[in-house]
Design a protein around this motif. Structure first.
Motif, mmCIF file in Angstrom:
data_model
loop_
_atom_site.group_PDB
_atom_site.id
_atom_site.type_symbol
_atom_site.label_atom_id
_atom_site.label_comp_id
_atom_site.label_asym_id
_atom_site.label_seq_id
_atom_site.Cartn_x
_atom_site.Cartn_y
_atom_site.Cartn_z
ATOM 1 N N UNK A 146 0.828 -1.200 0.000
ATOM 2 C CA UNK A 146 0.000 0.000 0.000
ATOM 3 C C UNK A 146 0.865 1.254 0.000
ATOM 4 N N UNK A 147 1.934 1.239 0.791
ATOM 5 C CA UNK A 147 2.834 2.393 0.830
ATOM 6 C C UNK A 147 3.497 2.618 -0.520
ATOM 7 N N UNK A 164 3.060 5.947 -2.894
ATOM 8 C CA UNK A 164 4.229 6.699 -3.358
ATOM 9 C C UNK A 164 4.277 6.767 -4.874
ATOM 10 N N UNK A 165 3.873 5.684 -5.530
ATOM 11 C CA UNK A 165 3.854 5.671 -6.988
ATOM 12 C C UNK A 165 2.834 6.666 -7.531
ATOM 13 N N UNK A 186 2.694 14.362 -9.659
ATOM 14 C CA UNK A 186 3.398 15.616 -9.480
ATOM 15 C C UNK A 186 3.869 16.151 -10.832
ATOM 16 N N UNK A 187 3.627 17.477 -11.116
ATOM 17 C CA UNK A 187 4.080 18.052 -12.396
ATOM 18 C C UNK A 187 5.596 18.116 -12.437
ATOM 19 N N UNK A 188 6.123 17.811 -13.596
ATOM 20 C CA UNK A 188 7.569 17.839 -13.748
ATOM 21 C C UNK A 188 8.054 19.280 -13.833
ATOM 22 N N UNK A 189 9.076 19.615 -13.070
ATOM 23 C CA UNK A 189 9.634 20.954 -13.073
ATOM 24 C C UNK A 189 10.529 21.150 -14.290
ATOM 25 N N UNK A 190 10.298 22.289 -14.957
ATOM 26 C CA UNK A 190 11.129 22.598 -16.121
ATOM 27 C C UNK A 190 12.543 22.939 -15.669
ATOM 28 N N UNK A 191 13.472 22.409 -16.350
ATOM 29 C CA UNK A 191 14.863 22.660 -15.992
ATOM 30 C C UNK A 191 15.287 24.027 -16.495
#
Length: 448
Positions: A417-418, A422-423, A429-434
């Motif tokens: 379940x954990x 977490x998956x 979560x949106x990916x942060x632009x580098x």
């Protein structure tokens, strides 16, 4: 900022035409014109992030609540197969290990399903058991009296103790099916357990199929027309020893361990004399059991001896054992022993054939588990009782390992379940632009 060249931009159409910005420096003019647009874009991204966070919270709550929803029903229908049942933990087996595992799993609100095997029909060999025909209750039901199980100072019949354990598991919510497991598929998750009438999808499985009595092979030992199996030869002295055909008759037991000693001691209640046939010159039984047997005047031990043949009356319709042909393994001399019953107590064979080699076994066929746990070679599959214990083989140790298997299974399900939560968290979560890395002034040039 020193070193940056700000473009000398003119006011665009969106700017207020009434404002004169010509007096500002290029840097201030650029910020004054585009600041409202930048602020609008930032507000929009903040709002999107807020909604994304709300959606993530809802997904996490649903993932956390799903086990409770699944556990509210003891058995829920599987999504992919309407004829299947789904459970958090499926227990295969019977006896102290299986029923104790069921008690603890049910107390943890895992709503376990337990397959305890099926009773063999009248024509089936007695040695068949759960994975490939286990009779409910296992070996405990063949014990005349259990004197070393904690909590019973006066002792208790094996079959009564088994019934109590079974009833206790039902009390806490275990769903029991008196069916034989024909096959299990541990290559996929949820795992699949098959019987002749149903399929169960389980998030975890506890194997507690025990072990069965071994049989000898010699002329006259089988179930055929010339054999005396169930016609004088048996693997269970407790069940068959009181039969009328054995009353006040000479009987024989093959073996040298505690099981053989217990069988011989029990048979003295019914037979006129009991012979223990042992192929070695010393017994493997405990000192207490050896003392009890050797001091019993109705018991005689035949050392260094094996059975070569069984014979008796056979008129086609009825058969009855009348004697054995024996051989001394040291002198090679043969002899004749008149007996009306022969009881085999030569050890056990773990019931693992239905697994099809999916779990790692030791050379004797017992399931290998991680030391100090019931964890097997397949994650999510656990083993308890005689099927993984060839050293202690006691009712109380089997019950203890059943408790361990339930705890190990519960911990595994919590870990799953954990990992699932977490998956979900990582995928939502949106990916942060580098950001492009700023090159320092003068980087890449050699300092003079």
């Amino acid at each position: 900022m020193e070193g940056r060249s700000w473009p000398d931009v003119a006011a665009p159409a969106v700017a207020d035409p009434g404002k004169d910005l010509s007096f500002l420096t290029p840097k201030r003019r650029f910020c004054s014109i585009y600041a409202p647009q930048i602020k609008k874009q930032l507000d929009l991204r903040t709002q999107q992030a807020f909604h994304s966070r709300q959606l993530l919270d809802l997904v996490t709550m649903a993932a956390t609540a799903s086990p409770t929803t699944a556990n509210s029903n003891s058995v829920s229908s599987a999504m992919d197969d309407p004829d299947s049942l789904k459970t958090r933990v499926c227990i295969i087996g019977n006896g102290p290990a299986a029923y104790t595992a069921a008690v603890y799993a049910a107390k943890a609100e895992l709503k376990p399903i337990l397959f305890e095997g099926c009773k063999a029909d009248d024509n089936a060999p007695d040695h068949l058991t759960i994975s490939s025909n286990i009779a409910p209750g296992g070996q405990l039901t063949t014990a005349p009296g259990v004197e070393d199980f904690p909590g019973f100072p006066e002792g208790i019949l094996g079959i009564e103790l088994d019934d109590r354990l079974r009833a206790q598991s039902i009390r806490f919510g275990t769903e029991i099916f008196t069916e034989k497991v024909t096959y299990a598929d541990f290559s996929v998750n949820p795992f699949k357990v098959f019987t002749a009438s149903r399929t169960v999808l389980a998030d975890s499985v506890i194997v507690a199929t025990g072990a069965v009595m071994k049989r000898l092979s010699f002329p006259g030992s089988d179930e055929g027309q010339n054999g005396f199996w169930n016609c004088g030869i048996s693997a269970c002295a407790v069940r068959d020893g009181a039969a009328p055909m054995f009353l006040d008759k000479p009987l024989a037991v093959v073996g040298g361990g505690d099981s053989a000693m217990e069988a011989a001691d029990f048979l003295t209640k019914y037979g006129s004399k009991v012979y223990i046939i042992h192929r070695r010159d010393a017994l493997r039984a405990s000192k207490v059991m050896q003392s009890r047997v050797l001091n019993n005047p109705k018991i005689e031990v035949l050392w260094n001896t094996v059975v070569r043949k069984a014979y008796g009356a056979n008129n086609g319709e009825t058969r009855a054992l009348e004697g054995l042909e024996l051989q001394n393994v040291v002198s090679q001399e043969t002899s004749d022993l008149k007996v009306s019953g022969l009881f085999l107590a030569i050890g056990q064979e773990p019931s693992t054939e239905f697994l099809g080699g999916q779990l790692e076994l030791d050379p004797d066929g017992y399931i290998l588990t991680k030391p100090g746990t019931t964890v097997t070679s397949v994650r999510g599959i656990f083993a308890a009782g005689y099927v993984q214990d060839k050293k202690y083989r006691q009712a109380v140790t089997a019950a203890g390992s059943g408790c361990m298997a339930a705890f190990d299974s519960e911990q595994y399900l919590q870990e799953m379940e954990t990992e699932k939560e977490n998956s979900l968290l990582m995928s939502s979560q949106p990916k942060k632009a580098r950001r492009p890395r700023k090159r320092r002034r003068g980087a890449g040039t050699m300092k003079r």
